[in-house]
Design an enzyme around this catalytic site. Structure first.
Site, PDB file in Angstrom:
ATOM      1  N   ILE A  34      51.212  38.467  39.697  1.00  0.00           N
ATOM      2  CA  ILE A  34      51.508  39.970  39.949  1.00  0.00           C
ATOM      3  C   ILE A  34      52.628  39.933  40.979  1.00  0.00           C
ATOM      4  CG2 ILE A  34      50.553  42.045  40.820  1.00  0.00           C
ATOM      5  CD1 ILE A  34      47.659  40.623  40.639  1.00  0.00           C
ATOM      6  N   GLU A  60      45.293  32.364  47.490  1.00  0.00           N
ATOM      7  CA  GLU A  60      44.354  31.550  46.537  1.00  0.00           C
ATOM      8  C   GLU A  60      43.761  32.512  45.814  1.00  0.00           C
ATOM      9  OE1 GLU A  60      44.484  28.440  45.619  1.00  0.00           O
ATOM     10  OE2 GLU A  60      46.057  27.785  47.098  1.00  0.00           O
ATOM     11  N   THR A  79      44.883  30.255  53.489  1.00  0.00           N
ATOM     12  CA  THR A  79      45.700  31.075  52.967  1.00  0.00           C
ATOM     13  C   THR A  79      45.506  32.581  53.164  1.00  0.00           C
ATOM     14  OG1 THR A  79      46.860  29.398  51.540  1.00  0.00           O
ATOM     15  CG2 THR A  79      47.065  31.829  50.999  1.00  0.00           C
ATOM     16  N   THR A  89      41.533  43.119  46.282  1.00  0.00           N
ATOM     17  CA  THR A  89      40.919  43.228  44.909  1.00  0.00           C
ATOM     18  C   THR A  89      39.808  43.814  45.012  1.00  0.00           C
ATOM     19  OG1 THR A  89      39.660  41.459  43.466  1.00  0.00           O
ATOM     20  CG2 THR A  89      39.739  40.896  45.932  1.00  0.00           C
ATOM     21  N   ASP A  90      39.039  44.430  43.905  1.00  0.00           N
ATOM     22  CA  ASP A  90      37.906  45.038  43.785  1.00  0.00           C
ATOM     23  C   ASP A  90      36.729  44.015  44.060  1.00  0.00           C
ATOM     24  OD1 ASP A  90      38.031  43.520  41.445  1.00  0.00           O
ATOM     25  OD2 ASP A  90      37.723  45.371  40.064  1.00  0.00           O
ATOM     26  N   GLU A  91      36.989  42.750  44.112  1.00  0.00           N
ATOM     27  CA  GLU A  91      35.886  41.930  44.054  1.00  0.00           C
ATOM     28  C   GLU A  91      34.936  42.002  45.684  1.00  0.00           C
ATOM     29  OE1 GLU A  91      36.252  38.146  42.359  1.00  0.00           O
ATOM     30  OE2 GLU A  91      37.572  38.673  41.024  1.00  0.00           O
ATOM     31  N   TYR A 123      36.228  33.187  47.276  1.00  0.00           N
ATOM     32  CA  TYR A 123      37.389  34.012  46.960  1.00  0.00           C
ATOM     33  C   TYR A 123      37.355  35.469  47.769  1.00  0.00           C
ATOM     34  CZ  TYR A 123      40.605  36.949  44.577  1.00  0.00           C
ATOM     35  OH  TYR A 123      41.623  38.044  44.532  1.00  0.00           O
ATOM     36  N   SER A 124      36.240  36.063  47.129  1.00  0.00           N
ATOM     37  CA  SER A 124      36.226  37.488  47.489  1.00  0.00           C
ATOM     38  C   SER A 124      35.948  37.771  48.985  1.00  0.00           C
ATOM     39  CB  SER A 124      35.192  38.180  46.611  1.00  0.00           C
ATOM     40  OG  SER A 124      33.978  37.920  46.697  1.00  0.00           O
ATOM     41  N   LYS A 130      39.267  37.390  50.897  1.00  0.00           N
ATOM     42  CA  LYS A 130      39.973  38.303  50.628  1.00  0.00           C
ATOM     43  C   LYS A 130      39.221  39.560  51.549  1.00  0.00           C
ATOM     44  CE  LYS A 130      42.924  39.237  48.443  1.00  0.00           C
ATOM     45  NZ  LYS A 130      44.595  38.997  48.689  1.00  0.00           N
ATOM     46  N   ASN A 154      33.377  40.564  28.669  1.00  0.00           N
ATOM     47  CA  ASN A 154      34.237  39.372  28.664  1.00  0.00           C
ATOM     48  C   ASN A 154      34.213  38.973  26.720  1.00  0.00           C
ATOM     49  OD1 ASN A 154      34.924  39.076  31.129  1.00  0.00           O
ATOM     50  ND2 ASN A 154      33.285  37.551  31.475  1.00  0.00           N
ATOM     51  N   ARG A 207      29.292  30.784  35.409  1.00  0.00           N
ATOM     52  CA  ARG A 207      29.838  30.616  36.911  1.00  0.00           C
ATOM     53  C   ARG A 207      28.939  30.882  37.896  1.00  0.00           C
ATOM     54  NH1 ARG A 207      34.897  34.591  37.924  1.00  0.00           N
ATOM     55  NH2 ARG A 207      36.247  33.116  37.049  1.00  0.00           N
TER      56      ARG A 207
END
Ligand code: NAD
Ligand code: TDX
Length: 370
Positions: A13, A85, A101, A132-134, A158-159, A162, A257, A303
């Protein structure tokens, strides 16, 4: 005229944003600051760096001293923080880099910005944080989409990382008066996306005749946005967003998906069927031997902790900033497939490792020291 410090500007992005900004604000100065991790690719921004008003520095956002020096040296007034990340699967197998990070790095950036911008001179500035929306967790089938007031409920490392960074950004506004904005966006797709993410992975696997791994039952839902629409949304937030505000940006475009994978199969097949030279270049693609790419679809283990559904309510951005997505999904997927077909060198050098060798030769394996 703005002077931007764009972190993570060699990523997916960030690179699109660098091109978008350079094209739409040709008088502005851009410093791209990127660690060139596995996901960073300097060739994605080479044309923009040819301009004398653009500078690239390889560095880590955790390096507060370096960031602080550059903010002062280049009289930066706007930080746009893309560096992160970003891949959920990697956060499950190796969360440490995400904590470092995404949380410590964002904190180091905030501290550098505070030190340079809030030093008594009252310099106008903006720290825009890309999120993010996550962070909002997972929706049930009938739940309303995420709004800016939806409580945070991050489910993956990850979320969660963030979410922590979003809270730090908010706190630096509330406590110190730093001029910040945050945007929480849904799934992006388009040119320059690293081939570990669903859409580029499928395009490239089809071309190479490899399986298309669909997690679980394939019925997880994401709200997809063409990356250029995200860049325009961020531009609107930077230029018109209220200090301390959060804006959700999305595509109003929910897909399962498995339907996405079918759509990508169809677009790649159409392109190959229409082009003898593509059939010659990609003999292993099913369409090159008269078959259909959907035969490559392979359902694999889910996942862990896989969020079921994301959807964004972008009404606040529409009302306050005039934001709305402009690229419909069929067109966006066609443009994206075409980009990967026209830029085979970009992704082949990633897959065969020659790009990483080149970076290490030209930039050193550890990054620059100033
Ligand atoms: P990406 O993984 O493609 O790029 C990340 C970039 O950050 C790379 O160039 C990498 O080298 C750089 N980077 C990583 N660690 C760094 C560090 N410590 N210091 C400096 N640079 C570092 O990611 P992306 O998909 O372009 O995402 C960009 C931002 O947008 C992220 O913050 C992500 O959370 C957010 N976001 C992404 C999506 C999406 O669909 N991809 C959606 C919403 C929000
Ligand atoms: O091989 C795959 N098979 C599969 O079924 C991959 C890579 C993914 N998937 C599924 C998982 C998700 O439900 O497809 C969906 C999309 O997966 P990703 O492309 O990995 O994206 P996602 O996990 O949704 O996260 C992305 O959007 C939000 C970005 O990577 C994040 O950085 C962003 O915050």
């Amino acid at each position: 005229m703005k002077r931007l410090f764009i972190t993570g500007g060699a990523g997916f992005i960030g690179a699109n944003f660098v091109h978008y900004w350079a094209e739409n604000h040709p008088g502005d100065f851009i410093l791209v600051f990127d660690a060139l991790t596995y996901a960073g690719n300097i060739s994605s921004i080479e044309p923009a760096l040819a301009d004398e008003r653009a500078v690239f520095v390889r560095g880590d956002i955790c390096n507060r001293e370096l960031v602080e020096f550059l903010l002062g040296e280049y009289a930066i007034d706007t930080i746009v923080n893309f560096a992160a990340e970003s891949h959920v699967d990697r956060s499950i197998t190796g969360p440490d880099a995400f904590i470092k990070t995404n949380i410590q790095g964002t904190h180091a950036l905030l501290e550098a910005a505070r030190s340079i911008w809030l030093n008594g001179h009252g310099m106008p500035h903006r720290f825009h944080h890309v999120s993010t929306d996550e962070v909002y967790g997972s929706l049930g089938p009938d739940d309303p989409p995420f709004s800016e007031t939806t409580p945070y409920a991050p489910n993956s490392p990850y979320s969660a990382s963030k979410a922590a960074s979003d809270h730090l950004v908010r706190a630096y506004h509330h406590t110190y008066g730093l001029d910040v904005t945050t945007s929480n966006c849904s799934n992006n797709y388009g040119p320059y996306q690293f081939p570990e993410k669903l859409i580029p992975l499928c395009i490239i696997n089809i071309l190479n005749g490899n399986p298309l791994p669909v997690y679980g039952d394939g019925l997880n839902i994401r709200d997809w946005l063409y990356v250029e629409d995200h860049c325009r949304g961020i531009e609107l937030v930077i230029n018109r967003g209220r200090a301390g505000s959060v804006y959700n940006i999305g595509g109003c475009n929910e897909w399962t998906n498995i339907d996405i994978v079918h759509l990508v199969c169809q677009e790649v097949d159409l392109a190959i069927e229409a082009s003898p030279s593509l059939r010659e270049s990609f003999p292993d693609a099913p369409a090159s031997r008269g078959a259909k790419s959907r035969e490559l679809i392979t359902f694999v283990s889910d996942r862990p902790g896989h969020d079921r559904r994301y959807a964004i309510d972008a009404e606040k951005a529409r009302r306050e900033l005039g934001y709305s997505p402009m690229t419909d999904f069929d067109k966006g997927i066609r443009l994206t497939v075409r980009w990967y077909l026209d830029n085979t060198r970009w992704w082949q050098e990633i897959l065969d490792g020659s790009y990483r060798d080149w970076i290490n030769r030209n930039y050193g394996s550890r990054g620059i020291e100033l």
